[in-house]
Design a protein around this motif. Structure first.
Motif, PDB file in Angstrom:
ATOM      1  N   ALA A  14     119.844  67.992  85.851  1.00 57.81           N
ATOM      2  CA  ALA A  14     119.281  69.170  86.534  1.00 57.81           C
ATOM      3  C   ALA A  14     120.179  70.386  86.349  1.00 57.81           C
ATOM      4  CB  ALA A  14     119.114  68.873  88.011  1.00 57.81           C
ATOM      5  N   ASP A  16     119.670  73.105  88.529  1.00 58.14           N
ATOM      6  CA  ASP A  16     119.788  73.748  89.844  1.00 58.14           C
ATOM      7  C   ASP A  16     120.224  72.730  90.896  1.00 58.14           C
ATOM      8  OD1 ASP A  16     117.404  72.628  91.363  1.00 58.14           O
ATOM      9  OD2 ASP A  16     116.356  73.556  89.690  1.00 58.14           O
ATOM     10  N   LYS A  18     118.995  71.908  93.885  1.00 58.70           N
ATOM     11  CA  LYS A  18     117.958  71.042  94.456  1.00 58.70           C
ATOM     12  C   LYS A  18     117.658  69.865  93.521  1.00 58.70           C
ATOM     13  CE  LYS A  18     113.352  70.932  96.435  1.00 58.70           C
ATOM     14  NZ  LYS A  18     112.183  71.705  96.840  1.00 58.70           N
ATOM     15  N   GLY A  19     117.524  70.124  92.245  1.00 64.24           N
ATOM     16  CA  GLY A  19     117.265  69.062  91.277  1.00 64.24           C
ATOM     17  C   GLY A  19     118.410  68.062  91.208  1.00 64.24           C
ATOM     18  N   GLN A  22     118.270  65.724  94.130  1.00 59.31           N
ATOM     19  CA  GLN A  22     117.233  64.710  93.923  1.00 59.31           C
ATOM     20  C   GLN A  22     117.746  63.610  93.001  1.00 59.31           C
ATOM     21  OE1 GLN A  22     114.024  67.219  92.561  1.00 59.31           O
ATOM     22  NE2 GLN A  22     113.181  67.432  94.622  1.00 59.31           N
ATOM     23  N   ALA A  27     117.431  63.552  98.054  1.00 57.86           N
ATOM     24  CA  ALA A  27     116.188  64.322  98.182  1.00 57.86           C
ATOM     25  C   ALA A  27     115.594  64.254  99.583  1.00 57.86           C
ATOM     26  CB  ALA A  27     115.170  63.855  97.157  1.00 57.86           C
ATOM     27  N   ARG A  42     119.687  75.270 102.715  1.00 59.03           N
ATOM     28  CA  ARG A  42     118.619  74.457 102.128  1.00 59.03           C
ATOM     29  C   ARG A  42     117.616  75.305 101.340  1.00 59.03           C
ATOM     30  NH1 ARG A  42     116.592  69.369 103.867  1.00 59.03           N
ATOM     31  NH2 ARG A  42     117.943  69.581 105.649  1.00 59.03           N
ATOM     32  N   GLN A  44     118.003  77.944  99.707  1.00 57.66           N
ATOM     33  CA  GLN A  44     118.555  78.592  98.518  1.00 57.66           C
ATOM     34  C   GLN A  44     118.845  77.619  97.383  1.00 57.66           C
ATOM     35  OE1 GLN A  44     121.960  80.343 100.460  1.00 57.66           O
ATOM     36  NE2 GLN A  44     121.006  82.359 100.402  1.00 57.66           N
ATOM     37  N   ARG A  45     118.655  76.352  97.608  1.00 57.43           N
ATOM     38  CA  ARG A  45     119.083  75.349  96.631  1.00 57.43           C
ATOM     39  C   ARG A  45     118.377  75.443  95.282  1.00 57.43           C
ATOM     40  NH1 ARG A  45     119.446  70.345 100.923  1.00 57.43           N
ATOM     41  NH2 ARG A  45     121.275  71.152 102.019  1.00 57.43           N
ATOM     42  N   THR A  46     117.121  75.885  95.250  1.00 55.07           N
ATOM     43  CA  THR A  46     116.434  76.004  93.958  1.00 55.07           C
ATOM     44  C   THR A  46     116.946  77.216  93.181  1.00 55.07           C
ATOM     45  OG1 THR A  46     114.625  77.212  94.992  1.00 55.07           O
ATOM     46  CG2 THR A  46     114.321  74.844  94.675  1.00 55.07           C
ATOM     47  N   GLU A  47     117.499  78.193  93.872  1.00 55.12           N
ATOM     48  CA  GLU A  47     117.996  79.408  93.233  1.00 55.12           C
ATOM     49  C   GLU A  47     119.410  79.260  92.680  1.00 55.12           C
ATOM     50  OE1 GLU A  47     117.766  82.371  96.284  1.00 55.12           O
ATOM     51  OE2 GLU A  47     115.728  81.788  96.800  1.00 55.12           O
ATOM     52  N   GLN A  49     122.143  77.906  90.461  1.00 51.85           N
ATOM     53  CA  GLN A  49     122.301  77.232  89.175  1.00 51.85           C
ATOM     54  C   GLN A  49     123.668  76.557  89.102  1.00 51.85           C
ATOM     55  OE1 GLN A  49     119.712  77.121  86.737  1.00 51.85           O
ATOM     56  NE2 GLN A  49     118.728  77.770  88.631  1.00 51.85           N
TER      57      GLN A  49
END
Length: 65
Positions: A14, A16, A18-19, A22, A27, A42, A44-47, A49
């Protein structure tokens, strides 16, 4: 890429946060995260890198008294 998770090296695909969580099995967990010493909310985790060599701390709530 190789990152450090709770002081242990891990390989993640991954890019990011969040990935990566997981992939690492967090997850469904209610955890707090810090990347390179900075708290990451939480939402902001997808943003956020990841980069080679990043240090991730994953903290789970504890019960006791």
């Amino acid at each position: 890429m190789k990152i450090i998770v709770n002081a242990k090296p891990h390989e993640v695909a991954a890019s990011d946060l969040k990935g990566a969580l997981q992939e690492l099995g967090y997850a469904c967990s209610s955890v707090a995260t810090a990347l390179n010493g900075t708290f990451i909310a939480r939402g902001q985790r997808t943003e956020v890198q990841l980069a080679e060599g990043d240090c991730l701390e994953v903290l789970a709530p504890m019960q006791g008294g």
